[in-house]
Each structure stands twice: as structure tokens, then as C-alpha cells.
Design a protein around this motif. Structure first.
Motif, PDB file in Angstrom:
ATOM      1  N   LYS A 186      49.675 -82.289 -10.037  1.00 61.17           N
ATOM      2  CA  LYS A 186      49.558 -81.483 -11.099  1.00 61.17           C
ATOM      3  C   LYS A 186      49.584 -82.363 -12.225  1.00 61.17           C
ATOM      4  O   LYS A 186      50.385 -83.251 -12.367  1.00 61.17           O
ATOM      5  CB  LYS A 186      50.560 -80.357 -11.463  1.00 61.17           C
ATOM      6  CG  LYS A 186      50.700 -79.351 -10.275  1.00 61.17           C
ATOM      7  CD  LYS A 186      49.841 -78.229 -10.816  1.00 61.17           C
ATOM      8  CE  LYS A 186      49.992 -77.051  -9.576  1.00 61.17           C
ATOM      9  NZ  LYS A 186      49.157 -75.847 -10.099  1.00 61.17           N
ATOM     10  N   LYS A 187      48.752 -82.288 -13.219  1.00 59.62           N
ATOM     11  CA  LYS A 187      48.788 -83.305 -14.443  1.00 59.62           C
ATOM     12  C   LYS A 187      49.425 -82.472 -15.662  1.00 59.62           C
ATOM     13  O   LYS A 187      49.141 -81.375 -15.945  1.00 59.62           O
ATOM     14  CB  LYS A 187      47.228 -83.366 -15.050  1.00 59.62           C
ATOM     15  CG  LYS A 187      46.436 -84.022 -13.802  1.00 59.62           C
ATOM     16  CD  LYS A 187      44.744 -84.630 -14.460  1.00 59.62           C
ATOM     17  CE  LYS A 187      44.216 -85.426 -13.657  1.00 59.62           C
ATOM     18  NZ  LYS A 187      43.016 -85.581 -13.965  1.00 59.62           N
ATOM     19  N   LYS A 202      50.573 -83.160 -19.546  1.00 58.54           N
ATOM     20  CA  LYS A 202      50.382 -84.089 -20.698  1.00 58.54           C
ATOM     21  C   LYS A 202      51.299 -83.415 -21.770  1.00 58.54           C
ATOM     22  O   LYS A 202      51.427 -82.305 -22.148  1.00 58.54           O
ATOM     23  CB  LYS A 202      48.872 -83.566 -21.205  1.00 58.54           C
ATOM     24  CG  LYS A 202      48.634 -84.418 -22.313  1.00 58.54           C
ATOM     25  CD  LYS A 202      46.808 -84.363 -22.728  1.00 58.54           C
ATOM     26  CE  LYS A 202      46.610 -82.972 -23.104  1.00 58.54           C
ATOM     27  NZ  LYS A 202      45.014 -82.971 -23.473  1.00 58.54           N
ATOM     28  N   GLU A 237      51.148 -79.385 -22.010  1.00 56.75           N
ATOM     29  CA  GLU A 237      50.054 -78.952 -21.275  1.00 56.75           C
ATOM     30  C   GLU A 237      50.183 -79.122 -19.831  1.00 56.75           C
ATOM     31  O   GLU A 237      50.467 -80.496 -19.190  1.00 56.75           O
ATOM     32  CB  GLU A 237      48.614 -79.389 -21.698  1.00 56.75           C
ATOM     33  CG  GLU A 237      48.289 -78.646 -23.058  1.00 56.75           C
ATOM     34  CD  GLU A 237      47.071 -79.169 -23.368  1.00 56.75           C
ATOM     35  OE1 GLU A 237      46.189 -79.215 -22.574  1.00 56.75           O
ATOM     36  OE2 GLU A 237      46.738 -79.400 -24.439  1.00 56.75           O
ATOM     37  N   GLY A 267      47.830 -78.418 -16.288  1.00 61.92           N
ATOM     38  CA  GLY A 267      46.482 -77.716 -15.485  1.00 61.92           C
ATOM     39  C   GLY A 267      45.583 -76.812 -16.543  1.00 61.92           C
ATOM     40  O   GLY A 267      45.304 -75.897 -16.201  1.00 61.92           O
ATOM     41  N   GLY A 268      45.651 -77.127 -17.972  1.00 63.25           N
ATOM     42  CA  GLY A 268      44.767 -76.759 -18.875  1.00 63.25           C
ATOM     43  C   GLY A 268      45.640 -75.576 -19.598  1.00 63.25           C
ATOM     44  O   GLY A 268      44.983 -74.810 -20.302  1.00 63.25           O
ATOM     45  N   TYR A 269      46.824 -75.396 -19.017  1.00 64.95           N
ATOM     46  CA  TYR A 269      47.664 -74.198 -19.852  1.00 64.95           C
ATOM     47  C   TYR A 269      48.667 -74.928 -20.657  1.00 64.95           C
ATOM     48  O   TYR A 269      49.112 -75.936 -20.490  1.00 64.95           O
ATOM     49  CB  TYR A 269      48.497 -73.282 -18.750  1.00 64.95           C
ATOM     50  CG  TYR A 269      47.887 -72.592 -17.932  1.00 64.95           C
ATOM     51  CD1 TYR A 269      47.794 -70.992 -18.353  1.00 64.95           C
ATOM     52  CD2 TYR A 269      47.132 -72.838 -16.796  1.00 64.95           C
ATOM     53  CE1 TYR A 269      46.977 -70.347 -17.658  1.00 64.95           C
ATOM     54  CE2 TYR A 269      46.255 -71.997 -15.849  1.00 64.95           C
ATOM     55  CZ  TYR A 269      46.352 -70.631 -16.393  1.00 64.95           C
ATOM     56  OH  TYR A 269      45.820 -69.789 -15.690  1.00 64.95           O
ATOM     57  N   LYS A 270      48.730 -74.426 -21.787  1.00 60.72           N
ATOM     58  CA  LYS A 270      50.115 -74.916 -22.782  1.00 60.72           C
ATOM     59  C   LYS A 270      51.532 -74.281 -22.192  1.00 60.72           C
ATOM     60  O   LYS A 270      51.249 -72.965 -21.572  1.00 60.72           O
ATOM     61  CB  LYS A 270      49.747 -74.396 -24.228  1.00 60.72           C
ATOM     62  CG  LYS A 270      48.630 -74.723 -24.817  1.00 60.72           C
ATOM     63  CD  LYS A 270      48.792 -75.270 -25.982  1.00 60.72           C
ATOM     64  CE  LYS A 270      47.795 -75.625 -26.843  1.00 60.72           C
ATOM     65  NZ  LYS A 270      47.740 -77.110 -27.235  1.00 60.72           N
ATOM     66  N   TYR A 324      53.056 -69.902 -19.586  1.00 61.68           N
ATOM     67  CA  TYR A 324      51.957 -70.745 -19.516  1.00 61.68           C
ATOM     68  C   TYR A 324      50.990 -70.130 -20.159  1.00 61.68           C
ATOM     69  O   TYR A 324      50.442 -68.687 -19.629  1.00 61.68           O
ATOM     70  CB  TYR A 324      51.489 -70.973 -17.869  1.00 61.68           C
ATOM     71  CG  TYR A 324      52.671 -72.145 -17.294  1.00 61.68           C
ATOM     72  CD1 TYR A 324      52.826 -73.291 -17.501  1.00 61.68           C
ATOM     73  CD2 TYR A 324      53.660 -71.171 -16.643  1.00 61.68           C
ATOM     74  CE1 TYR A 324      54.091 -73.882 -17.115  1.00 61.68           C
ATOM     75  CE2 TYR A 324      54.638 -71.753 -15.896  1.00 61.68           C
ATOM     76  CZ  TYR A 324      54.971 -73.274 -16.177  1.00 61.68           C
ATOM     77  OH  TYR A 324      55.970 -73.774 -15.657  1.00 61.68           O
ATOM     78  N   LYS A 339      46.797 -69.995 -22.163  1.00 59.25           N
ATOM     79  CA  LYS A 339      45.532 -70.236 -22.535  1.00 59.25           C
ATOM     80  C   LYS A 339      44.464 -69.252 -23.131  1.00 59.25           C
ATOM     81  O   LYS A 339      44.708 -68.446 -23.160  1.00 59.25           O
ATOM     82  CB  LYS A 339      44.844 -71.083 -21.305  1.00 59.25           C
ATOM     83  CG  LYS A 339      44.351 -70.165 -20.197  1.00 59.25           C
ATOM     84  CD  LYS A 339      43.560 -70.894 -19.244  1.00 59.25           C
ATOM     85  CE  LYS A 339      43.257 -70.139 -17.887  1.00 59.25           C
ATOM     86  NZ  LYS A 339      42.458 -70.896 -16.809  1.00 59.25           N
ATOM     87  N   GLN A 340      43.436 -70.025 -23.961  1.00 58.89           N
ATOM     88  CA  GLN A 340      42.477 -69.134 -24.294  1.00 58.89           C
ATOM     89  C   GLN A 340      41.885 -68.233 -23.187  1.00 58.89           C
ATOM     90  O   GLN A 340      41.535 -68.748 -22.095  1.00 58.89           O
ATOM     91  CB  GLN A 340      41.325 -69.724 -24.918  1.00 58.89           C
ATOM     92  CG  GLN A 340      40.382 -68.879 -25.656  1.00 58.89           C
ATOM     93  CD  GLN A 340      39.415 -69.645 -26.468  1.00 58.89           C
ATOM     94  OE1 GLN A 340      39.389 -70.921 -26.660  1.00 58.89           O
ATOM     95  NE2 GLN A 340      38.333 -68.867 -27.181  1.00 58.89           N
ATOM     96  N   THR A 361      39.040 -66.441 -21.168  1.00 60.86           N
ATOM     97  CA  THR A 361      37.682 -66.436 -21.014  1.00 60.86           C
ATOM     98  C   THR A 361      37.360 -65.412 -20.137  1.00 60.86           C
ATOM     99  O   THR A 361      38.171 -65.028 -19.219  1.00 60.86           O
ATOM    100  CB  THR A 361      37.482 -67.719 -20.790  1.00 60.86           C
ATOM    101  OG1 THR A 361      38.035 -68.038 -19.442  1.00 60.86           O
ATOM    102  CG2 THR A 361      37.637 -68.751 -21.733  1.00 60.86           C
TER     103      THR A 361
END
Length: 131
Positions: free
Chosen positions: A4-5, A7, A16, A18-21, A37, A39-40, A42
Motif C-alpha cells: 500500500k502506498k 503519502k 493519503e 490508495g487514492g483515499y484521504k 477513508y 475520496k470523490q 465517481t
């Protein structure tokens, strides 16, 4: 958490993953921290009831969380217009809510048409009776 990344945002922002805050939330008077977690949101098709520019997807919400709890988390940070929970695993609450809104709208408009037909029929019968 291998693979898992993560940031870290500079300047005191949210981390962040995996694309989630990642939003840390204090539970039970600060005795423990729970992580939400988000995210926008979509969707493959834009839904006017849930515009992606104003909708977020939140995961890892405790099972006993209420709409009031969600509003409290974002209080002072963002205006929460509506909270939609998935009713059950495998059931898309967003689609259910949208279908319900459409059905209510259709029932409302068909009810108006029905009332109009009844009114026209009454006027017609009244006119026949007067002749």
C-alpha cells in the motif's frame, strides 16, 4: 501494510492511502482513534441526485454510525446536505435512493394526471346533465 502506498500531505493536511484521504476520528472521548477513508464519488453515469462534484464516498464507517455521527465528523469543515448509507452488502443504496426518488416523482405526476382526468370527467358529466 505491505503493498500500500501512503503519502503524507505537507502543511498539516490529511494522509493519503490508495487514492483515499485518511481521516483520523477520536472515539469514546479520545480514548481511541478510528480511521475513515474518503475520496470523490465517481460513477459510470452521472446522477443528478448525487453530483460527483459535491459527493464523497466514505469507507470504514463503523456499523453503528448514524447520519448524525457523519454530520458531526464534518461539522465546521464542510456542509453536509445528505447522508446515504448502503442498506446491505451487495445492495447499492445510491441506486435504491435514486429509484425511489424517480418512483415518487412518477407517482406524483401520475396522481396529478389522474386528478385532472377525474376533474375533466366530472365537468363532462355535469355538462351532459345540464343539457
Amino acid at each position: 501494510m505491505a503493498g500500500k502506498k501512503t503519502k503524507t500531505s505537507g502543511g498539516g493536511g490529511l494522509d493519503e492511502l490508495g487514492g483515499y484521504k485518511v481521516l483520523p476520528v477520536q472515539i469514546a472521548g479520545g480514548a481511541s482513534t478510528h480511521y475513515l477513508y474518503f475520496k470523490q464519488h465517481t460513477s459510470k453515469r452521472e446522477d443528478p441526485l448525487l453530483p460527483s462534484s459535491r459527493t464523497i464516498y466514505i469507507s470504514n464507517i463503523p456499523a453503528d454510525a448514524t447520519e448524525r455521527d457523519v454530520r458531526r465528523v464534518f461539522q465546521g469543515v464542510a456542509r453536509v446536505a445528505r447522508v446515504v448509507f448502503h442498506a446491505a452488502v451487495g445492495q447499492d443504496a445510491v441506486k435504491v435512493a435514486a429509484a425511489t426518488a424517480r418512483a415518487v416523482s412518477e407517482l406524483s405526476s401520475s396522481g396529478k394526471k389522474s386528478e385532472k382526468k377525474k376533474s375533466e370527467k366530472a365537468k363532462s358529466e355535469k355538462a351532459k346533465a345540464e343539457d
